[in-house]
Structure formats: C-alpha cells, structure tokens
Design a protein around this motif. Sequence first.
Motif, PDB file in Angstrom:
ATOM      1  N   MET A   1      -1.134 -34.926  -5.325  1.00 16.54           N
ATOM      2  CA  MET A   1      -1.895 -35.693  -4.372  1.00 16.54           C
ATOM      3  C   MET A   1      -1.091 -36.917  -3.966  1.00 16.54           C
ATOM      4  O   MET A   1      -0.325 -37.458  -4.749  1.00 16.54           O
ATOM      5  CB  MET A   1      -3.217 -36.144  -4.982  1.00 16.54           C
ATOM      6  N   LYS A   2      -1.334 -37.339  -2.776  1.00 20.94           N
ATOM      7  CA  LYS A   2      -0.706 -38.561  -2.294  1.00 20.94           C
ATOM      8  C   LYS A   2      -1.377 -39.761  -2.952  1.00 20.94           C
ATOM      9  O   LYS A   2      -2.570 -39.711  -3.269  1.00 20.94           O
ATOM     10  CB  LYS A   2      -0.871 -38.672  -0.780  1.00 20.94           C
ATOM     11  N   GLY A   4      -3.509 -42.874  -3.438  1.00 22.47           N
ATOM     12  CA  GLY A   4      -4.667 -43.353  -2.702  1.00 22.47           C
ATOM     13  C   GLY A   4      -5.605 -42.264  -2.213  1.00 22.47           C
ATOM     14  O   GLY A   4      -6.661 -42.553  -1.657  1.00 22.47           O
ATOM     15  N   MET A   5      -5.245 -41.012  -2.418  1.00 22.64           N
ATOM     16  CA  MET A   5      -6.102 -39.909  -1.992  1.00 22.64           C
ATOM     17  C   MET A   5      -7.195 -39.690  -3.027  1.00 22.64           C
ATOM     18  O   MET A   5      -6.934 -39.674  -4.220  1.00 22.64           O
ATOM     19  CB  MET A   5      -5.260 -38.639  -1.841  1.00 22.64           C
ATOM     20  N   SER A   6      -8.422 -39.519  -2.571  1.00 21.55           N
ATOM     21  CA  SER A   6      -9.537 -39.321  -3.500  1.00 21.55           C
ATOM     22  C   SER A   6      -9.654 -37.849  -3.874  1.00 21.55           C
ATOM     23  O   SER A   6      -9.116 -36.969  -3.209  1.00 21.55           O
ATOM     24  CB  SER A   6     -10.844 -39.804  -2.875  1.00 21.55           C
ATOM     25  N   GLN A   9     -11.276 -35.890  -1.101  1.00 19.08           N
ATOM     26  CA  GLN A   9     -10.362 -35.551  -0.014  1.00 19.08           C
ATOM     27  C   GLN A   9      -9.494 -34.349  -0.399  1.00 19.08           C
ATOM     28  O   GLN A   9      -9.257 -33.459   0.419  1.00 19.08           O
ATOM     29  CB  GLN A   9      -9.466 -36.737   0.331  1.00 19.08           C
ATOM     30  N   ALA A  10      -9.035 -34.326  -1.638  1.00 19.47           N
ATOM     31  CA  ALA A  10      -8.252 -33.188  -2.116  1.00 19.47           C
ATOM     32  C   ALA A  10      -9.099 -31.922  -2.114  1.00 19.47           C
ATOM     33  O   ALA A  10      -8.618 -30.848  -1.748  1.00 19.47           O
ATOM     34  CB  ALA A  10      -7.714 -33.473  -3.519  1.00 19.47           C
ATOM     35  N   ASP A  13      -9.265 -30.625   1.429  1.00 17.14           N
ATOM     36  CA  ASP A  13      -8.000 -29.999   1.818  1.00 17.14           C
ATOM     37  C   ASP A  13      -7.836 -28.626   1.172  1.00 17.14           C
ATOM     38  O   ASP A  13      -7.454 -27.659   1.823  1.00 17.14           O
ATOM     39  CB  ASP A  13      -6.817 -30.890   1.433  1.00 17.14           C
ATOM     40  N   THR A  39     -11.994 -29.112  -7.637  1.00 25.01           N
ATOM     41  CA  THR A  39     -11.048 -30.133  -8.075  1.00 25.01           C
ATOM     42  C   THR A  39     -11.730 -31.075  -9.050  1.00 25.01           C
ATOM     43  O   THR A  39     -12.947 -31.262  -9.014  1.00 25.01           O
ATOM     44  CB  THR A  39     -10.512 -30.948  -6.889  1.00 25.01           C
TER      45      THR A  39
END
Length: 65
Positions: A1-2, A4-6, A9-10, A13, A39
């Motif tokens: 994950m990038k 700051g990505m929650s 959000q993952a 995606d 996730t």
Amino acid sequence: MKPGMSVSQAQADLSGVAANLQKAYPKDYPPGNDYAVKTTALEEALTHNARPTMLVLLAAAGLFS
C-alpha cells in the motif's frame, strides 16, 4: 500500500481487481461461488490471537509484582 492509504481504500481497489479477474476469467470464477477480497491491517492480523494471552500475562505480572 502507498503511505497514507487506508485499509478501506485498499479494499475498494482490490475489489475492483477481483471484479476484473472475474470478468476476464469467467471459467475460473463462476458467478455462483461468491468470491470476495477481504483486507485487514497487518498489525491486527498478527496480534489478534495473541491479545487475550498478553492481557492475562499483564494482569498476572501486576498481581505478583
């Protein structure tokens, strides 16, 4: 994950990726089998089962110190 990505959000995606795989490979992902992607945070996955044990050990250490 990038950074700051929650987790949510993952999840969104990965759900999109799963939907694309189902469309691209319908024989491998039949519609009636209800495939899903779930996730979870790595910290939660690694410590979930150990938490009750650690709490008991902490309480025991507090009683006997």
